[in-house]
Design an enzyme around this catalytic site. Structure first.
Site: not given
Ligand SMILES: NC(=O)c1ccc[n+]([C@@H]2O[C@H](COP(=O)([O-])OP(=O)(O)OC[C@H]3O[C@@H](n4cnc5c(N)ncnc54)[C@H](O)[C@@H]3O)[C@@H](O)[C@H]2O)c1
Ligand SMILES: O=C[C@H](O)CS(=O)(=O)O
Length: 483
Positions: A157, A256, A290, A464
């Site tokens: 994202n 995160e 997120c 971070e």
């Molecule tokens: N806290 C934060 O800063 C933050 C920021 C962005 C997104 N997110 C969270 O991420 C999610 C959306 O992103 P997404 O759909 O890519 O998440 P996801 O967990 O499905 O995937 C994240 C990454 O992990 C990889 N991955 C998937 N399964 C794996 C495994 N078994 N082992 C190792 N790597 C693996 C994916 O290919 C991807 O690169 C939402 O829950 C969002 O809240 C959190």
């Molecule tokens: O979705 C995850 C990112 O951390 C959002 S932000 O741009 O850092 O607020």
């Protein structure tokens, strides 16, 4: 795709290991989520080839960590400057692979570059300590030293900023790095590597391994004893998998993870400001962040007026291909993402919620969804307990401050929360009682390189950005000198 770029050299499709561009033994397609057009065919590395990237980082570590902080700082600053110089091309690449509107993509490039600028400064302020000895002939020193080889796994994202938020502090600390970007959005990471090379990052210091086999690469990162730090951004589900896989190595982790942000509007709020904040917090990146407002709580006294004003604003938001001018809401990243938002909507409508303006369908064709406000949301709905990750804004009504805090905290997550109020006593009470890593007070936008970004409970570990962010890539060493 290259014909859209001022600098076609930024569209890299091979993996980047030890300063070499590796074509891989096979390729995988990157698809534009708005059009389903193939943007590029990208190198598909095996786990063994990913291990080559880890070894390259290991071999580069002695010289990189031996550089002066100023030398590392200068390279990071040049890297940031190059990202900003090429922001339009980087944004074009980012929108093509992820779908967000170009204006938001440009904003993300600036956000990503801000981490390189910030940690270019922090690199030169990694201070240790001297502590008065516990005996007359003892002297206590505390050294801060780079952990060594760090690895990252990041989501789709924010394909530039989520990597920048990890690479910048890692390299500033003197670590070397292997990044594995999401298989959906690898091009932004590869363009970052191209600019890093131009900025003077030595071979092996920053490596990008591309693969659709996320589990295999993640297992390599967790199993390989050369890797001493894993920084993951993504879902809580995957974070739990990686935490378990990293346990045998006692590996240092930053996680995160997912969120379920409450957005509370009290009776004493500035309603226009609250509407602006709600639009920013809910609909940025089409709701695919997120820290998006996942649940909006409106106190009884202002509920109807707030809903009316919010709905009026949401109706002005334009959905479409992010590369088109004037688009506010881009596509969902995948069909599965569309299905999840639709499932949350159907569940909510089935339990008594209503779409403001009527109807039951928010589809705009393909992966496009109409930004939508719901009323009558209740805690038994899926959208109250799960991340919707889409342009759906459910409004919950509440009566008292205590009720709002209780509902806001009624979740396993604890990443971001927001509230609007003007009574200073209330501001302090609510800020202290919300169980989240980050709280926006009278603002819906809180993310900045200067601030410690991270969550509590099931939203992760570590921070971070800010001065705290570099500590994730440092180890403390205590030296006891007998004099
Ligand atoms: N806290 C934060 O800063 C933050 C920021 C962005 C997104 N997110 C969270 O991420 C999610 C959306 O992103 P997404 O759909 O890519 O998440 P996801 O967990 O499905 O995937 C994240 C990454 O992990 C990889 N991955 C998937 N399964 C794996 C495994 N078994 N082992 C190792 N790597 C693996 C994916 O290919 C991807 O690169 C939402 O829950 C969002 O809240 C959190
Ligand atoms: O979705 C995850 C990112 O951390 C959002 S932000 O741009 O850092 O607020």
């Amino acid at each position: 795709m290259k014909d859209l770029l001022q600098d076609p050299g930024l569209l890299r499709t091979d993996a980047y290991v030890n300063g070499d561009w590796l074509p891989g033994t096979s390729r995988s397609e990157v698809v534009n989520p708005a059009t389903d057009a193939v943007v590029a065919d990208v190198a598909e590395l095996t786990r063994v080839e990913a291990a080559r990237g880890i070894e390259a980082a290991r071999d580069a570590f002695p010289d990189w960590s031996a550089m002066t902080a100023k030398e590392r700082s200068d390279i990071l600053r040049r890297w940031a400057d190059l990202m900003l110089d090429h922001a339009d091309d980087l944004a074009t690449i980012l929108t093509a692979e992820m779908g967000k509107p170009l204006a938001e993509a440009r904003g993300e490039i600036g956000y990503g570059a801000s981490f390189f600028h910030w940690f270019a400064e922090e690199a030169r302020r990694v201070y240790g300590d001297t502590i008065p000895g516990h005996q007359r002939d003892k002297r206590i020193l505390v050294l801060k030293q780079p952990i060594g080889v760090a690895a990252s796994i990041t989501p789709w994202n924010f394909p530039n900023a989520m990597i920048a938020r990890k690479v910048a502090p890692a390299l500033a600390a003197g670590c070397t790095f292997v990044a594995r970007p999401s298989e959906l959005t690898p091009l932004s990471a590869l363009a970052m590597a191209e600019l890093g090379e131009r900025a003077g990052v030595p071979p092996g210091v920053f490596n990008v391994v591309t693969s659709t086999d996320a589990a295999a690469i993640g297992q390599e990162f967790c199993d390989n004893p050369i890797v001493r730090k894993l920084s993951f951004t993504g879902s809580t589900r995957v974070g739990q998998i990686l935490m378990a896989q990293a346990a045998p190595q006692i590996m240092k982790l930053s996680l995160e993870l997912g969120g379920n942000a409450p957005f509370i509007v009290f009776d004493d709020a500035d309603l226009d400001a609250a509407v602006d904040g709600a639009v920013n917090a809910k609909f940025r990146n089409a709701g695919q962040t997120c820290v998006c407002a996942n649940r909006i709580f409106a106190q009884a006294g202002i509920h109807d007026e707030f809903v009316a004003r919010l709905s009026d604003r949401v109706r002005t938001l334009k959905t479409g291909d992010g590369s088109e001018p004037g688009v506010d809401i881009g596509p969902m990243i995948t069909d599965a993402a569309v299905e999840k938002v639709q499932a949350h909507l159907a569940d909510a409508l089935g339990k008594g919620a209503s779409i403001v303006g009527g109807g039951t369908d928010i589809s705009q064709g393909g992966r496009f969804l109409k930004p939508t406000v719901l009323t009558g949301a209740t805690g038994d709905m899926r959208l109250a307990r799960e991340e919707t990750f889409g342009p759906l804004a459910p409004v919950f009504r509440f009566d008292t401050e205590a009720e709002a805090i209780s509902m806001a905290n009624d979740t396993e997550f604890g990443l971001a929360a927001y509230f609007y109020a003007r009574d200073i006593s209330r501001v302090y009470r609510v800020m202290e009682r919300l169980e989240y890593g980050m709280v926006g007070v009278n603002t819906g936008l809180i993310s900045a390189a200067e601030a410690p970004f991270g969550g509590v409970k099931m939203s992760g570990l570590g921070r971070e950005g800010s001065a705290y962010g570099i500590d994730e890539y440092l180890e403390l060493k205590y030296a006891c000198l007998s004099v």
